[in-house]
Motif scaffolding. Structure first.
Motif, mmCIF file in Angstrom:
data_model
loop_
_atom_site.group_PDB
_atom_site.id
_atom_site.type_symbol
_atom_site.label_atom_id
_atom_site.label_comp_id
_atom_site.label_asym_id
_atom_site.label_seq_id
_atom_site.Cartn_x
_atom_site.Cartn_y
_atom_site.Cartn_z
ATOM 1 N N ALA A 199 0.848 -1.202 0.000
ATOM 2 C CA ALA A 199 0.000 0.000 0.000
ATOM 3 C C ALA A 199 0.882 1.250 0.000
ATOM 4 C CB ALA A 199 -0.933 -0.007 1.203
ATOM 5 N N PHE A 200 1.434 1.594 -1.174
ATOM 6 C CA PHE A 200 2.314 2.755 -1.268
ATOM 7 C C PHE A 200 1.572 4.068 -1.028
ATOM 8 C CE2 PHE A 200 4.706 -0.386 -3.800
ATOM 9 C CZ PHE A 200 5.927 -0.308 -3.141
ATOM 10 N N ASP A 201 0.241 4.018 -1.118
ATOM 11 C CA ASP A 201 -0.528 5.235 -0.840
ATOM 12 C C ASP A 201 -0.523 5.589 0.646
ATOM 13 O OD1 ASP A 201 -1.965 2.892 -0.344
ATOM 14 O OD2 ASP A 201 -3.895 3.908 -0.569
ATOM 15 N N GLU A 202 0.064 4.698 1.474
ATOM 16 C CA GLU A 202 0.168 4.973 2.911
ATOM 17 C C GLU A 202 1.421 5.770 3.261
ATOM 18 O OE1 GLU A 202 -1.882 4.240 5.485
ATOM 19 O OE2 GLU A 202 -3.380 3.561 4.038
ATOM 20 N N PHE A 203 2.161 6.201 2.255
ATOM 21 C CA PHE A 203 3.419 6.905 2.531
ATOM 22 C C PHE A 203 3.175 8.204 3.296
ATOM 23 C CE2 PHE A 203 6.524 10.154 1.244
ATOM 24 C CZ PHE A 203 7.664 9.598 1.804
ATOM 25 N N VAL A 204 2.262 9.034 2.790
ATOM 26 C CA VAL A 204 2.011 10.330 3.433
ATOM 27 C C VAL A 204 1.456 10.153 4.849
ATOM 28 C CG1 VAL A 204 0.696 12.474 3.310
ATOM 29 C CG2 VAL A 204 1.744 11.527 1.245
ATOM 30 N N PRO A 205 0.452 9.276 5.084
ATOM 31 C CA PRO A 205 -0.039 9.095 6.454
ATOM 32 C C PRO A 205 1.027 8.570 7.416
ATOM 33 C CG PRO A 205 -1.631 8.239 4.883
ATOM 34 C CD PRO A 205 -0.397 8.547 4.108
ATOM 35 N N ASN A 206 2.020 7.842 6.892
ATOM 36 C CA ASN A 206 3.054 7.268 7.758
ATOM 37 C C ASN A 206 4.362 8.052 7.719
ATOM 38 O OD1 ASN A 206 2.091 4.522 8.931
ATOM 39 N ND2 ASN A 206 1.397 4.472 6.801
ATOM 40 N N LEU A 207 4.324 9.232 7.122
ATOM 41 C CA LEU A 207 5.547 10.034 7.055
ATOM 42 C C LEU A 207 6.002 10.467 8.443
ATOM 43 C CD1 LEU A 207 7.627 11.358 5.240
ATOM 44 C CD2 LEU A 207 6.130 13.344 5.035
ATOM 45 N N ARG A 208 5.061 10.833 9.303
ATOM 46 C CA ARG A 208 5.432 11.248 10.659
ATOM 47 C C ARG A 208 6.066 10.110 11.462
ATOM 48 N NH1 ARG A 208 4.409 15.318 14.268
ATOM 49 N NH2 ARG A 208 4.403 14.719 16.461
ATOM 50 N N PRO A 209 5.493 8.882 11.452
ATOM 51 C CA PRO A 209 6.167 7.787 12.147
ATOM 52 C C PRO A 209 7.564 7.489 11.608
ATOM 53 C CG PRO A 209 3.891 7.207 11.721
ATOM 54 C CD PRO A 209 4.153 8.479 11.002
ATOM 55 N N ILE A 210 7.747 7.646 10.281
ATOM 56 C CA ILE A 210 9.075 7.428 9.713
ATOM 57 C C ILE A 210 10.067 8.462 10.265
ATOM 58 C CG2 ILE A 210 10.415 7.526 7.580
ATOM 59 C CD1 ILE A 210 7.973 6.372 6.130
ATOM 60 N N PHE A 234 -4.870 -6.733 10.614
ATOM 61 C CA PHE A 234 -4.771 -7.584 9.418
ATOM 62 C C PHE A 234 -4.667 -6.761 8.134
ATOM 63 C CE2 PHE A 234 -7.326 -9.872 12.610
ATOM 64 C CZ PHE A 234 -6.457 -10.940 12.856
ATOM 65 N N GLN A 235 -4.032 -5.596 8.235
ATOM 66 C CA GLN A 235 -3.808 -4.755 7.058
ATOM 67 C C GLN A 235 -2.434 -5.096 6.476
ATOM 68 O OE1 GLN A 235 -4.216 -0.829 8.734
ATOM 69 N NE2 GLN A 235 -6.460 -0.897 8.735
ATOM 70 N N TYR A 236 -2.366 -6.256 5.824
ATOM 71 C CA TYR A 236 -1.078 -6.789 5.404
ATOM 72 C C TYR A 236 -0.446 -5.990 4.267
ATOM 73 C CZ TYR A 236 -2.265 -10.768 8.325
ATOM 74 O OH TYR A 236 -2.586 -11.554 9.400
ATOM 75 N N GLN A 237 -1.240 -5.323 3.449
ATOM 76 C CA GLN A 237 -0.658 -4.482 2.412
ATOM 77 C C GLN A 237 0.067 -3.286 3.017
ATOM 78 O OE1 GLN A 237 -4.226 -3.829 0.002
ATOM 79 N NE2 GLN A 237 -3.377 -5.176 -1.588
#
Length: 266
Positions: free
Chosen positions: A64-75, A235-238
């Motif tokens: 799920a590459f579309d999760e990049f922006v939502p997970n930018l802060r955790p990164i 169970f969000q494996y993508q």
């Protein structure tokens, strides 16, 4: 002209070496067998359970590459955890290392106290430190950063002390003979002599802290680890596969940057 007489090892010593080599091999095999039994190793389960792993992998594709922006802060939190833990670890470890180095410590009681502090902070895993700090300051990146800093004190303190003990004492002795004070000797002889090695060790520790910060997220210390655990529980494996790819890229980039900087200072 006299001929040189070849020197041969005594037969008894050769037999003794062979005997002890065989004993060492037997002991190592016995240790491996008991480890196999204790961990209840069952390789056949990997074959029978392969379909379960294949199912998870198929559900994780495509990432799920579309999760990049939502997970930018955790990164960014993961990177900042490693930076905070490394910087404060270095700042706290260096004074302890001075006290824990036998050749420059001002007093032997301080030497033993510093060694004890270094030993305790190193012996307790960073995951345990994170659990302790989570109970004190709550969930979030701060307890993870504190855990990395404290554990880094133990690892860096020991390595720093060994570097200082192995340093060339010539400049220290020369300054001491001129009547220089302890702080002058420290700033003009000890620090310049060991600084490149300490910087290299500190950069290597940053590498380790970046990896550790991923695991600390599993106990609520923020970063990618917390997001990874949440996605697995839902169970969000993508999303999990994307976070694993992001983790790989992050660690690989940090390794290359750290190796380049170490090459400059070593």
């Amino acid at each position: 002209m006299s001929k040189a007489i070849p020197m041969h090892a005594p037969v008894g010593s050769s037999r003794a070496r062979n005997f002890w080599s065989v004993c060492a091999v037997v002991v190592l095999l016995a240790l491996f067998v008991q480890a196999w039994i204790v961990v209840q190793a069952r390789p056949q389960d990997l074959i029978t359970g392969a379909h379960g792993m294949a199912n998870i992998f198929s559900r994780a594709m495509p990432p799920a590459f579309d999760e990049f922006v939502p997970n930018l802060r955790p990164i960014l939190e993961t990177i900042d955890l490693a930076i905070f833990g490394t910087v404060f670890g270095v700042l706290l470890a260096f004074p302890l290392a001075i006290l824990a180095a036998a050749n420059v410590t001002p007093a032997m009681p301080l030497y033993y106290i510093a060694r004890a502090v270094i030993g305790v902070t190193r012996a307790v895993p960073d995951l345990v430190w994170a659990l302790v700090f989570v109970t004190a300051v709550g969930l979030g990146p701060f307890p993870g950063a504190l855990a990395l800093a404290v554990h880094s004190v133990g690892m860096l303190g020991r390595l720093f002390a060994e570097v200082i003990e192995d340093m060339d004492m010539g400049p220290v002795e020369a300054l001491t003979l001129t009547g220089a004070g302890r702080m002058q000797v420290l700033s003009q002889a000890v620090v310049p002599g060991v600084l490149p090695s300490l910087l290299g060790i500190g950069l290597f520790r940053f590498d380790e802290n970046l990896r550790s910060s991923l695991v600390l997220g599993f106990v609520g210390a923020g970063g990618i680890g917390f997001q990874l655990l949440t996605s697995m529980n839902l169970f969000q494996y993508q999303t999990v596969s994307f976070l694993l790819i992001a983790t790989f890229v992050l660690v690989a980039c940090a390794e290359r940057i750290s190796a380049y900087l170490r090459s400059l200072v070593m």
